[in-house]
Design a protein around this motif. Structure first.
Motif, PDB file in Angstrom:
ATOM      1  N   TYR A 179     -13.989  -4.665  -1.608  1.00  0.00           N
ATOM      2  CA  TYR A 179     -13.232  -3.626  -2.310  1.00  0.00           C
ATOM      3  C   TYR A 179     -12.636  -2.607  -1.336  1.00  0.00           C
ATOM      4  O   TYR A 179     -11.527  -2.105  -1.556  1.00  0.00           O
ATOM      5  N   ASP A 180     -13.366  -2.294  -0.262  1.00  0.00           N
ATOM      6  CA  ASP A 180     -12.815  -1.377   0.728  1.00  0.00           C
ATOM      7  C   ASP A 180     -11.566  -1.971   1.370  1.00  0.00           C
ATOM      8  O   ASP A 180     -10.537  -1.290   1.513  1.00  0.00           O
ATOM      9  N   ASP A 181     -11.629  -3.243   1.745  1.00  0.00           N
ATOM     10  CA  ASP A 181     -10.465  -3.892   2.352  1.00  0.00           C
ATOM     11  C   ASP A 181      -9.302  -3.957   1.363  1.00  0.00           C
ATOM     12  O   ASP A 181      -8.129  -3.826   1.748  1.00  0.00           O
ATOM     13  N   LEU A 182      -9.617  -4.156   0.075  1.00  0.00           N
ATOM     14  CA  LEU A 182      -8.572  -4.209  -0.941  1.00  0.00           C
ATOM     15  C   LEU A 182      -7.879  -2.847  -1.079  1.00  0.00           C
ATOM     16  O   LEU A 182      -6.646  -2.768  -1.165  1.00  0.00           O
ATOM     17  N   LEU A 183      -8.664  -1.760  -1.082  1.00  0.00           N
ATOM     18  CA  LEU A 183      -8.081  -0.420  -1.161  1.00  0.00           C
ATOM     19  C   LEU A 183      -7.211  -0.121   0.060  1.00  0.00           C
ATOM     20  O   LEU A 183      -6.122   0.448  -0.061  1.00  0.00           O
ATOM     21  N   GLU A 184      -7.681  -0.503   1.244  1.00  0.00           N
ATOM     22  CA  GLU A 184      -6.915  -0.253   2.462  1.00  0.00           C
ATOM     23  C   GLU A 184      -5.610  -1.052   2.451  1.00  0.00           C
ATOM     24  O   GLU A 184      -4.549  -0.549   2.852  1.00  0.00           O
ATOM     25  N   ALA A 185      -5.694  -2.316   2.007  1.00  0.00           N
ATOM     26  CA  ALA A 185      -4.487  -3.140   1.946  1.00  0.00           C
ATOM     27  C   ALA A 185      -3.492  -2.557   0.940  1.00  0.00           C
ATOM     28  O   ALA A 185      -2.280  -2.529   1.185  1.00  0.00           O
ATOM     29  N   PHE A 186      -4.008  -2.071  -0.206  1.00  0.00           N
ATOM     30  CA  PHE A 186      -3.153  -1.476  -1.233  1.00  0.00           C
ATOM     31  C   PHE A 186      -2.434  -0.239  -0.679  1.00  0.00           C
ATOM     32  O   PHE A 186      -1.233  -0.055  -0.873  1.00  0.00           O
ATOM     33  N   LYS A 187      -3.191   0.598   0.042  1.00  0.00           N
ATOM     34  CA  LYS A 187      -2.608   1.799   0.625  1.00  0.00           C
ATOM     35  C   LYS A 187      -1.526   1.439   1.646  1.00  0.00           C
ATOM     36  O   LYS A 187      -0.459   2.064   1.688  1.00  0.00           O
ATOM     37  N   LYS A 188      -1.803   0.430   2.463  1.00  0.00           N
ATOM     38  CA  LYS A 188      -0.832   0.019   3.475  1.00  0.00           C
ATOM     39  C   LYS A 188       0.400  -0.601   2.832  1.00  0.00           C
ATOM     40  O   LYS A 188       1.537  -0.370   3.272  1.00  0.00           O
ATOM     41  N   GLY A 189       0.189  -1.380   1.759  1.00  0.00           N
ATOM     42  CA  GLY A 189       1.318  -1.976   1.061  1.00  0.00           C
ATOM     43  C   GLY A 189       2.237  -0.934   0.471  1.00  0.00           C
ATOM     44  O   GLY A 189       3.466  -1.068   0.513  1.00  0.00           O
ATOM     45  N   LEU A 190       1.648   0.148  -0.081  1.00  0.00           N
ATOM     46  CA  LEU A 190       2.468   1.238  -0.612  1.00  0.00           C
ATOM     47  C   LEU A 190       3.272   1.894   0.501  1.00  0.00           C
ATOM     48  O   LEU A 190       4.477   2.153   0.353  1.00  0.00           O
ATOM     49  N   ASN A 191       2.607   2.175   1.612  1.00  0.00           N
ATOM     50  CA  ASN A 191       3.281   2.851   2.719  1.00  0.00           C
ATOM     51  C   ASN A 191       4.426   2.016   3.280  1.00  0.00           C
ATOM     52  O   ASN A 191       5.459   2.550   3.696  1.00  0.00           O
ATOM     53  N   ASN A 192       4.234   0.685   3.278  1.00  0.00           N
ATOM     54  CA  ASN A 192       5.285  -0.198   3.771  1.00  0.00           C
ATOM     55  C   ASN A 192       6.507  -0.208   2.856  1.00  0.00           C
ATOM     56  O   ASN A 192       7.588  -0.642   3.253  1.00  0.00           O
ATOM     57  N   ASP A 193       6.331   0.258   1.615  1.00  0.00           N
ATOM     58  CA  ASP A 193       7.425   0.286   0.640  1.00  0.00           C
ATOM     59  C   ASP A 193       8.039   1.687   0.616  1.00  0.00           C
ATOM     60  O   ASP A 193       7.780   2.493  -0.280  1.00  0.00           O
ATOM     61  N   SER A 194       8.815   1.992   1.641  1.00  0.00           N
ATOM     62  CA  SER A 194       9.517   3.287   1.761  1.00  0.00           C
ATOM     63  C   SER A 194       8.565   4.473   1.746  1.00  0.00           C
ATOM     64  O   SER A 194       8.893   5.549   1.240  1.00  0.00           O
ATOM     65  N   GLY A 195       7.378   4.275   2.296  1.00  0.00           N
ATOM     66  CA  GLY A 195       6.442   5.384   2.439  1.00  0.00           C
ATOM     67  C   GLY A 195       5.852   5.884   1.138  1.00  0.00           C
ATOM     68  O   GLY A 195       5.489   7.061   1.025  1.00  0.00           O
ATOM     69  N   LYS A 196       5.719   5.018   0.142  1.00  0.00           N
ATOM     70  CA  LYS A 196       5.115   5.437  -1.122  1.00  0.00           C
ATOM     71  C   LYS A 196       3.650   5.801  -0.923  1.00  0.00           C
ATOM     72  O   LYS A 196       2.997   5.329   0.002  1.00  0.00           O
ATOM     73  N   ILE A 197       3.141   6.653  -1.812  1.00  0.00           N
ATOM     74  CA  ILE A 197       1.723   6.990  -1.832  1.00  0.00           C
ATOM     75  C   ILE A 197       1.184   6.722  -3.225  1.00  0.00           C
ATOM     76  O   ILE A 197       1.941   6.444  -4.165  1.00  0.00           O
ATOM     77  N   TYR A 198      -0.124   6.843  -3.374  1.00  0.00           N
ATOM     78  CA  TYR A 198      -0.762   6.541  -4.658  1.00  0.00           C
ATOM     79  C   TYR A 198      -0.204   7.402  -5.786  1.00  0.00           C
ATOM     80  O   TYR A 198      -0.028   6.934  -6.923  1.00  0.00           O
ATOM     81  N   ASP A 199       0.100   8.683  -5.509  1.00  0.00           N
ATOM     82  CA  ASP A 199       0.603   9.579  -6.552  1.00  0.00           C
ATOM     83  C   ASP A 199       1.874   9.040  -7.191  1.00  0.00           C
ATOM     84  O   ASP A 199       2.138   9.292  -8.373  1.00  0.00           O
ATOM     85  N   ASP A 200       2.687   8.300  -6.422  1.00  0.00           N
ATOM     86  CA  ASP A 200       3.910   7.713  -6.978  1.00  0.00           C
ATOM     87  C   ASP A 200       3.573   6.672  -8.041  1.00  0.00           C
ATOM     88  O   ASP A 200       4.197   6.621  -9.106  1.00  0.00           O
ATOM     89  N   ILE A 201       2.574   5.836  -7.741  1.00  0.00           N
ATOM     90  CA  ILE A 201       2.158   4.806  -8.694  1.00  0.00           C
ATOM     91  C   ILE A 201       1.566   5.456  -9.934  1.00  0.00           C
ATOM     92  O   ILE A 201       1.877   5.076 -11.073  1.00  0.00           O
ATOM     93  N   LEU A 202       0.681   6.456  -9.732  1.00  0.00           N
ATOM     94  CA  LEU A 202       0.041   7.123 -10.867  1.00  0.00           C
ATOM     95  C   LEU A 202       1.078   7.780 -11.777  1.00  0.00           C
ATOM     96  O   LEU A 202       0.982   7.704 -13.005  1.00  0.00           O
ATOM     97  N   ALA A 203       2.066   8.439 -11.199  1.00  0.00           N
ATOM     98  CA  ALA A 203       3.095   9.102 -11.999  1.00  0.00           C
ATOM     99  C   ALA A 203       3.830   8.099 -12.881  1.00  0.00           C
ATOM    100  O   ALA A 203       4.130   8.386 -14.054  1.00  0.00           O
ATOM    101  N   ASN A 204       4.112   6.913 -12.347  1.00  0.00           N
ATOM    102  CA  ASN A 204       4.778   5.878 -13.141  1.00  0.00           C
ATOM    103  C   ASN A 204       3.905   5.407 -14.291  1.00  0.00           C
ATOM    104  O   ASN A 204       4.391   5.173 -15.398  1.00  0.00           O
ATOM    105  N   VAL A 205       2.605   5.264 -14.023  1.00  0.00           N
ATOM    106  CA  VAL A 205       1.685   4.807 -15.074  1.00  0.00           C
ATOM    107  C   VAL A 205       1.569   5.864 -16.164  1.00  0.00           C
ATOM    108  O   VAL A 205       1.556   5.548 -17.361  1.00  0.00           O
TER     109      VAL A 205
END
Length: 633
Positions: A179-205
């Motif tokens: 789960y730790d590796d999954l969270l880190e990969a998720f964070k990196k995937g967001l950053n690779n997409d024009s520097g998105k952060i978790y707050d961007d995903i949460l706002a959409n949800v």
């Protein structure tokens, strides 16, 4: 690590398993609520609150260096609860959902799940949990978990066959954990997409809670190695030297389904196993080579604690092969797992024969009368024999051990309507005894005794030993709430382990306003401070407890006050993990070493590597020459 699961296990066996779980020792039961708060990196010093449907908040101590937190006792009628972590480092406000007692993690994934289930801002839902909205969100939560998994699979973070239980699964906020590796990969995937952060995903949800989730593609795996078979999700592994040896084991089906046609072991079969330095595993006439670590989920890292030998569709998974300060490499068992495509089945274990202990022989050497202090106060603490009120903090409690190993623990308030003592008698047919004096991990060596109060309740007593003397006592009540989930209310009875240390500790009290300067960068992954930052230091006792807590905080020169919490370390008397002292020069609280140089008065704080406490990864001091050298004006 694969764990045994069986609702058919009787309570006494469940408790024994709980007290001697794989990968560690030391006894004790899980609290009503516990888990890990993390964003990949652990959230340290975070404030955790459970807002429950009875209208009451229940508070945890600040999250530990691993992001761990616990709340000792939440009444069964109080559930469901929404659990929130706020502040801490990294500073985060995240939420999770507790339908009942047990493990409840708090991560960006659990926050998204609650947002989808509640169809709105999860923090708003946290603030409004009450009797009026007591109806559980269980079906909505389960649907949200499935929806989140589908999005993670589509984006390549998970494989379709991966198990996914981000709220209730046990995990560690460290590289190599699924789960730790999954969270880190998720964070990196967001950053690779024009520097998105978790707050961007949460706002959409929050804006579109019923819409399908759309995640950026997962980053490529960073395993640093090849696979044993082209296209397989594995990397080559090596046996740790501490596990090399010959073992005499028995096959136990336990919570598994048994061998069937997959293997030839039968219940209680004796098996000789050789773990070789040449990476071979020999079981009877079978010899297996080329062990592996599995990589769980696309973008993940190898799961290092389990080294696996593959024999057709059967895995022989040996734990714990990964050596860290919190989980040292040691032989626990070999789990047998059958793989059929994406489906796995736990068959059973090869494990050491259980040898009956002689509690009277081991406990009689401690024969005598004791008067430890009651030093940990729990607001919901009750015991089976408790009739009057709880004793006050620092009250001396009467404890005795007979030459037959019978233990009596007085728990009363001293009134005429005093409580009956707790009695742990080896002649009781429900009595059990565990010897954890050889391998207690980060805990003090200890003995654990238990007895069954009834078919749902177990009483446990942990006795921690230092230099041949019992220095701490912890009675616990373990209650089966159904579904194999335990709640516990506990108190710690403790000899004065800080005798002679108080004067040293008081030199760092909050009113002294001690200001230090970092003379190196913090080279931990969290990077709490930079060279030349000003920091404030204090040691205090949290309200309602008898524990010391070390705080290292940011310092604002303009206001002469504290800013953010950085390191917060508690002397974990409540869980019987005691720090080492070398009075009067140094004090070590977990991974923070505090020293006062004799004859100079200069104070040094060393931040230690959590995986190697001999390594300093950050230095703070008030020595002017050291500061001038590191931070020239």
């Amino acid at each position: 690590m694969f764990k045994l699961k069986s609702s058919a296990l009787v309570l006494s066996l469940s408790v024994a398993a709980l007290l001697s779980a794989c990968g560690g020792g030391g006894g004790g039961a899980a609290p009503s609520l516990s888990g890990v708060a993390a964003v990949g990196a652990p959230i340290i010093g975070g404030e955790v609150t459970a807002n429950c449907s009875d209208g009451n908040p229940y508070l945890a101590n600040p999250t530990s260096s691993s992001g761990a937190w616990s709340i000792a006792a939440v009444p069964a009628a109080a559930f469901p609860c929404v659990v929130q972590v706020s502040n801490g480092v990294p500073e985060s406000t995240l939420n999770s959902y507790a339908a009942g007692p047990g493990v409840v993690n708090i991560t960006p994934f659990t926050d998204l799940i609650l947002a989808m289930a509640a169809k709105g801002n999860p923090s708003d839902y946290f603030s409004n949990v009450s009797e009026s909205n007591k109806a559980e969100l269980t079906s909505e939560i389960n649907a949200a978990i499935a929806k989140l998994k589908t999005a993670l699979v589509t984006a390549g973070y998970l494989a379709a066959g991966d198990s996914f239980d981000p709220i209730n699964a046990r995990f560690t906020a460290a590289k190599g954990d699924f789960y730790d590796d999954l969270l880190e990969a998720f964070k990196k995937g967001l950053n690779n997409d024009s520097g998105k952060i978790y707050d961007d995903i949460l706002a959409n949800v929050i804006a579109n809670p019923d819409a399908d989730l759309d995640f950026p593609d997962a980053p490529p795996k960073e395993t640093g190695g090849g696979t044993t078979t082209p296209g397989s999700n594995t990397v080559s592994a090596n046996v740790h030297s501490k596990l090399v040896g010959t073992y005499y084991l028995n096959f136990k089906q336990g919570g598994g389904v048994g061998c069937g046609s997959t293997c030839n072991f039968v219940e209680d079969q004796e098996v000789t196993v050789v773990v070789g330095a040449d990476n071979k595993l020999t079981i009877g006439s079978l010899t297996l080579t080329n062990p592996i670590n599995r990589v769980y989920g696309k973008g993940g890292a190898p799961h290092l604690p389990e080294i696996i030998w593959v024999d057709g569709d059967l895995d022989y998974a040996l734990s714990n092969n990964h050596d860290t300060s919190s989980s040292p490499a040691k032989f626990n068992e070999i789990n047998l797992i059958k793989r059929d495509g994406v489906t796995t089945s736990f068959l059973g274990q090869l494990r050491a024969t259980e040898v009956a202990e002689d509690p009277a022989a081991k406990l009689s050497i401690f024969e005598g009368e004791y008067a430890p202090k009651y030093v940990y106060k729990n607001s919901n603490f009750t015991l089976p024999n408790q009739k009057g009120t709880k004793p006050a903090l620092n009250t001396n409690i009467n404890v005795s051990i007979s030459d037959k190993g019978v233990i009596s623990v007085g728990i009363g308030s001293g009134s005429e309507d005093d409580d009956e003592p707790l009695v742990f008698d080896p002649s009781d047919e429900s009595y059990t005894f565990l010897d954890n004096t050889e391998s207690s991990g980060s805990m003090l060596p200890n003995y654990v005794v238990t007895y069954a109060v009834d078919d749902k309740t177990i009483m446990s007593l942990t006795m921690s030993i230092s230099d041949g003397t019992i220095v701490a006592w912890k009675p616990e009540r373990l209650t089966n709430n159904g579904g194999g989930v335990y709640s516990s209310a506990y108190v710690l009875l403790d000899e004065d382990l800080l005798s002679g240390q108080d004067d040293f500790i008081k030199e760092f009290s909050p009113d002294k306003n001690i200001v230090l300067t970092a003379i190196t960068d913090d080279s931990t992954v969290n990077k709490y401070f930079k060279k030349c930052d000003k920091l404030s230091l204090e040691i205090s006792i949290p309200s309602g407890q008898a524990q010391y807590r070390l705080g290292l905080r940011g310092y604002n020169e303009a206001t002469s006050g504290y800013t953010s919490n950085l390191y917060v370390r508690i002397l974990d008397r409540d869980s019987l993990k005691f720090s080492s002292f070398e009075y009067p020069d140094t004090l070590t609280i977990k991974d923070v070493r505090l020293g006062k140089r004799v004859g100079t008065g200069f104070i040094d704080v060393d931040i230690l590597d959590v995986t190697d406490l001999s390594k300093v990864v950050g230095k703070v001091t008030n020595d002017p020459s050291a500061i001038d050298s590191a931070c020239p004006k």
